[in-house]
Scaffold this active site. Structure first.
Site, PDB file in Angstrom:
ATOM      1  N   ARG A 110       0.868  -1.189   0.000  1.00 52.54           N
ATOM      2  CA  ARG A 110       0.000   0.000   0.000  1.00 52.54           C
ATOM      3  C   ARG A 110       0.899   1.232   0.000  1.00 52.54           C
ATOM      4  NH1 ARG A 110      -5.169   2.023   3.320  1.00 52.54           N
ATOM      5  NH2 ARG A 110      -6.027   0.519   1.866  1.00 52.54           N
ATOM      6  N   HIS A 137      -7.162   0.740  -6.514  1.00 53.48           N
ATOM      7  CA  HIS A 137      -7.432  -0.020  -5.282  1.00 53.48           C
ATOM      8  C   HIS A 137      -8.189  -1.298  -5.678  1.00 53.48           C
ATOM      9  CE1 HIS A 137      -7.748  -0.869  -1.172  1.00 53.48           C
ATOM     10  NE2 HIS A 137      -8.572   0.071  -0.744  1.00 53.48           N
ATOM     11  N   GLN A 140     -10.050  -3.610  -3.159  1.00 56.99           N
ATOM     12  CA  GLN A 140     -11.314  -3.022  -2.704  1.00 56.99           C
ATOM     13  C   GLN A 140     -12.431  -3.333  -3.699  1.00 56.99           C
ATOM     14  OE1 GLN A 140     -12.027  -0.979   0.201  1.00 56.99           O
ATOM     15  NE2 GLN A 140     -14.067  -1.504  -0.512  1.00 56.99           N
ATOM     16  N   ASP A 233     -16.964   7.714  -1.640  1.00 55.93           N
ATOM     17  CA  ASP A 233     -15.684   7.596  -0.930  1.00 55.93           C
ATOM     18  C   ASP A 233     -15.354   8.993  -0.402  1.00 55.93           C
ATOM     19  OD1 ASP A 233     -13.131   6.898  -0.033  1.00 55.93           O
ATOM     20  OD2 ASP A 233     -12.253   6.756  -2.046  1.00 55.93           O
ATOM     21  N   CYS A 277     -16.216   2.447   0.732  1.00 54.16           N
ATOM     22  CA  CYS A 277     -15.054   1.612   1.056  1.00 54.16           C
ATOM     23  C   CYS A 277     -14.622   1.760   2.506  1.00 54.16           C
ATOM     24  CB  CYS A 277     -13.904   1.948   0.112  1.00 54.16           C
ATOM     25  SG  CYS A 277     -13.453   3.694   0.179  1.00 54.16           S
ATOM     26  N   ARG A 316     -13.672  -7.540   2.585  1.00 51.49           N
ATOM     27  CA  ARG A 316     -12.241  -7.318   2.282  1.00 51.49           C
ATOM     28  C   ARG A 316     -11.433  -8.553   2.710  1.00 51.49           C
ATOM     29  NH1 ARG A 316     -10.025  -2.566   1.781  1.00 51.49           N
ATOM     30  NH2 ARG A 316      -8.518  -3.871   0.703  1.00 51.49           N
TER      31      ARG A 316
END
Ligand code: CP
Ligand code: NVA
Length: 331
Positions: A110, A137, A140, A233, A277, A316
């Site tokens: 990340r 991402h 996700q 988001d 998310c 996730r």
């Protein structure tokens, strides 16, 4: 589940690395792993496997999902904060990658630059998964699609509307995920935050081949009409904090509130869900929002029965586990 799909040794750097069949296969595997976990029958599919978690940015969900996913299947993770290793400072990313590849069986990264995750994949010789960069991402997006599939059974034909910062990592990965799944996707965002035309045209071509559509629209009420999923988001992503005030002003009309949810026309018939998310600014209980209150989503939407954000957060775990298992499980 089709046996034709083989993801052994594969990396995931952007969602474009996966075909429609591979996405569908991973979602089915994640659903199966979720059932196993809930039944208390996890296995040893990752026994003897060591996974490095190299993180330049903060994380709650991605880090924990990876750690629990590996442990559930008898694998191990090592958390490596980028500030505590030599990555790119005293040592090139390529050299760190070659060292990690000699010790670990996979790397979840990340951070900021997409180039860093690409270098890790190029030089480590082991599978590398993108756990969020400025650009994308993808892990996700897999959890997002899994959550939609759980709610609606079928992805094809469903309409997903993302409202907010349309060019961020989450928006663009979701756009690609919906496209490859044959869904109808609308990126609802002001002109200054539109994804690049190249990306939108690519996503639209991918969607069209599978009976779906991808569009960009700057009018929230028009965009959400008939939506089955409304997604948002944060308005400023990690690394863009200096743009916070300007984004709050620009994106206020894109806030997901009850009026916008009602504009889908699908609330009364229970045919719409809300996704985010996370982390989300839905109330005043954070350091950032103690004065402003809710930003991208109002508290009544966040807490509504149609909000599936915590199913999505749990997913996730199952989707990252599906990636690890599909790539690293021994015969
Ligand atoms: N959604 C997500 O990636 O959350 P974290 O930043 O907590 O990992
Ligand atoms: N777009 C957000 C997603 C966080 C999970 C960010 O990059 O900060």
């Amino acid at each position: 589940m089709s046996n034709d799909v083989d993801l052994k040794g594969r990396s995931l750097l952007t969602l474009s690395d996966l075909s429609d069949g591979e996405v569908a296969w991973l979602l089915d595997l994640a659903l199966k792993l979720k059932q196993d976990k809930h039944a208390g029958t996890c296995g040893e599919r990752l026994a003897g496997r060591h996974i490095a978690l190299v993180f330049e940015k903060m994380s709650t969900r991605t880090r924990c999902a990876a750690a629990v996913a590996a442990a559930d299947e008898a694998g191990r993770t090592e958390y490596l904060a980028a500030t505590e290793i030599h990555l790119g400072k005293k040592e090139s990313v390529a050299d760190t990658a070659r060292v990690l590849g000699r010790m670990f069986d996979g790397i979840l990264f990340r951070g900021y630059r997409q180039e860093t995750v690409e270098l890790l994949a190029e030089f480590s010789g082991v599978p590398v998964w993108n756990g969020l960069t400025d650009l994308s991402h993808p892990t996700q997006a897999l959890a997002d699609l899994m959550t939609i599939k759980e709610q609606f059974g079928e992805l094809k034909g469903r309409k997903v509307v993302y409202a907010g910062d349309g060019r961020n990592n989450v928006a663009t990965s979701l756009m690609l995920g919906c496209a490859v799944s044959g869904m109808h996707f609308v990126n609802c965002t002001p002109d200054s935050l539109r994804p690049t035309d190249d990306l939108t045209e690519h996503a639209n071509r991918v969607a069209a081949e599978r009976g779906g559509t991808v569009g960009v629209c700057s009018d929230p009420a028009e965009a959400v009409a008939g939506a089955h999923v409304v997604y948002t988001d944060v308005w400023t992503s990690m690394g863009e904090e200096d743009q916070f005030a300007a984004r709050v002003e620009l994106l206020q009309p894109y806030q997901v509130n009850m009026a916008l949810m009602q504009a889908t026309g699908n609330v009364e018939s229970d045919e719409v869900i809300f996704l985010h998310c996370l982390p989300a600014f839905h109330d005043h209980r954070t350091e950032v929002t103690q004065k402003s209150g809710a930003l991208e989503v109002t508290d009544d939407v966040f807490e509504a029965p149609f909000s599936k954000v915590f199913d999505q957060a749990e997913n996730r775990l199952h989707t990252i586990k599906a990636l690890f298992v599909s790539s690293l499980e021994r015969e």
